[in-house]
Motif scaffolding. Structure first.
Motif, PDB file in Angstrom:
ATOM      1  N   CYS A  88       9.323 -29.483 -60.917  1.00 27.49           N
ATOM      2  CA  CYS A  88      10.222 -28.912 -61.908  1.00 27.49           C
ATOM      3  C   CYS A  88      10.043 -29.716 -63.193  1.00 27.49           C
ATOM      4  N   ILE A 118       7.108 -19.347 -57.212  1.00 29.71           N
ATOM      5  CA  ILE A 118       7.776 -19.813 -58.421  1.00 29.71           C
ATOM      6  C   ILE A 118       9.175 -19.214 -58.452  1.00 29.71           C
ATOM      7  N   CYS A 120      12.531 -18.762 -60.737  1.00 30.14           N
ATOM      8  CA  CYS A 120      12.873 -18.785 -62.159  1.00 30.14           C
ATOM      9  C   CYS A 120      14.370 -18.589 -62.357  1.00 30.14           C
ATOM     10  N   HIS A 136      14.963 -13.571 -68.441  1.00 30.01           N
ATOM     11  CA  HIS A 136      13.615 -13.044 -68.307  1.00 30.01           C
ATOM     12  C   HIS A 136      13.657 -11.523 -68.428  1.00 30.01           C
ATOM     13  N   ILE A 164       8.329 -12.583 -68.199  1.00 27.64           N
ATOM     14  CA  ILE A 164       8.748 -13.884 -67.691  1.00 27.64           C
ATOM     15  C   ILE A 164       8.481 -14.907 -68.794  1.00 27.64           C
ATOM     16  N   LYS A 171      11.930 -23.504 -64.194  1.00 22.18           N
ATOM     17  CA  LYS A 171      11.198 -22.955 -63.051  1.00 22.18           C
ATOM     18  C   LYS A 171      10.989 -24.037 -61.989  1.00 22.18           C
ATOM     19  N   PHE A 173       8.118 -24.820 -59.170  1.00 21.38           N
ATOM     20  CA  PHE A 173       6.749 -24.438 -58.815  1.00 21.38           C
ATOM     21  C   PHE A 173       6.319 -25.076 -57.500  1.00 21.38           C
ATOM     22  N   THR A 198       1.506 -22.090 -67.275  1.00 20.58           N
ATOM     23  CA  THR A 198       2.376 -21.119 -66.615  1.00 20.58           C
ATOM     24  C   THR A 198       1.636 -19.819 -66.301  1.00 20.58           C
ATOM     25  N   VAL A 208       7.290 -14.555 -56.510  1.00 22.64           N
ATOM     26  CA  VAL A 208       8.080 -14.923 -57.683  1.00 22.64           C
ATOM     27  C   VAL A 208       9.506 -14.446 -57.466  1.00 22.64           C
TER      28      VAL A 208
END
Length: 351
Positions: A88, A118, A120, A136, A164, A171, A173, A198, A208
């Motif tokens: 992060c 991921i 978000c 987003h 996004i 986010k 990851f 990204t 996602v």
């Protein structure tokens, strides 16, 4: 919920006024399995000492000191020094809500091994006297399989408002998505540098999640004046970014990628034109004409369809397509009038 540790990467440079707020918000997370990596990027203020103090007070904090090399080199050093299964990123003048990581972790997949996912959340932009919510473009939900390919990967770029956000922040990851794509990031890139990590991470991911509401990340904007500050290197930075985006799509084998890259370039060129118009610096008309009449730019602008709905962007798009001196000067007057109007409104709001 995962058992492993999350590494939070925090590049630090000239942030002594804000660093405590940032780090405290991380150490107070309700999800406790964290590692906070503070990278002092040769900061000339009190930040190095503040970082060391946090490292001495809390065993979850790891501190790196390095020569100044810029934001990209700092977060890359943080990734290499980190040990978490998930990563992060938080900027040192921002902060997060205490339940951010717990809520993100709750939405991770249930499978074993590297999920390449991921998560978000959304964010608030905190300006003096004003806070705005930002989401987003994609509807909240879980995107996997064909839905991920069609609704996400084929639509990441080339829209007036991105589906996004390309920020590496807000986010969570999977580690491999960052480690395997650091090759696309150059410390020399200063315009839209987060896109270079990204974008390939999103193209490689298998899952996602767009969280609903979840306004957990607080992006601190130091003042309205920063928005209008002239950047003499913006256009060259945009050109470099465009070529990098096109290369990423090509390497990743995304068929829709080149069209996305071309459309994205048009929206980026609108920023370059706005940068020049608002500056009103000597030669700005000539520079805008140079941008608009460049052969490669002209080919993309006139032959790639871009949907432009924002009223201000429509004016900039018209300038890009019809870069006559009278048009540039006329649009410049409109922008200056608009900026003055916003300034007066802000003064009235504070009085």
């Amino acid at each position: 919920m995962i058992e492993g540790r999350i590494s939070i990467i925090v590049p630090v440079y000239k942030a002594e006024e804000y660093l405590k707020r940032c780090v405290d918000s991380l150490l107070n997370q309700t999800y406790r399995q964290i590692e906070v990596v503070l990278i002092d990027d040769g900061s000339p203020d009190a930040c190095p000492a503040l970082c060391d103090a946090y490292g001495e007070q809390d065993q979850r904090v790891k501190v790196l000191h390095k020569e100044n090399g810029g934001l990209v080199s700092a977060w890359q050093a943080g990734v290499r020094a980190s040990t978490g299964e998930y990563l992060c990123f938080v900027d040192s003048d921002d902060w997060v809500d205490e339940n951010m990581l717990e809520e993100m972790v709750a939405r991770l997949g249930a499978g074993e091994g590297d999920e390449k996912e991921i998560i978000c959340c959304n964010f608030l932009i905190e300006r003096p006297g004003r806070i705005t919510s930002h989401y987003h473009g994609l509807p909240p939900g879980v995107y996997e399989g064909e839905r991920l390919e069609r609704e996400v990967k084929d639509n990441l770029l080339g829209h007036e408002n991105r589906q996004i956000s390309m920020s590496r922040c807000m986010k969570l990851f999977s580690r491999s998505l960052i480690e395997d794509n650091m090759q696309y990031c150059s410390p020399a890139v200063t315009m839209g540098e987060d896109v270079n990590i990204t974008l390939p991470a999103l193209l490689d991911c298998r899952r996602v999640v767009i969280m609903e509401e979840a306004l957990y990340y607080h992006y601190f904007c130091h003042g309205e004046s920063m928005v209008h500050r002239y950047d003499g290197g913006m256009y060259e930075g945009i050109r470099i970014l465009h070529h990098t985006i096109a290369d990423i799509y090509k390497i990743k084998g995304r068929e829709s990628g080149q069209a996305q890259a071309r459309r994205e370039y048009i929206y980026l060129l609108l920023l370059a034109v706005k940068n020049e118009i608002r500056s009103q610096r000597r030669g700005y008309v000539k520079r805008i004409r140079g941008i608009s009449l460049d052969r490669a730019n002209r080919e993309i602008v006139l032959h790639e369809k871009a949907v432009v709905r924002d009223k201000a962007n429509r004016l900039l798009y018209f300038v890009l397509r019809h870069p006559r001196r009278t048009v540039i000067v006329g649009v410049g007057r409109i922008f200056l009038w608009h900026d003055r109007l916003l300034l007066f409104r802000n003064v009235d709001a504070k009085s």
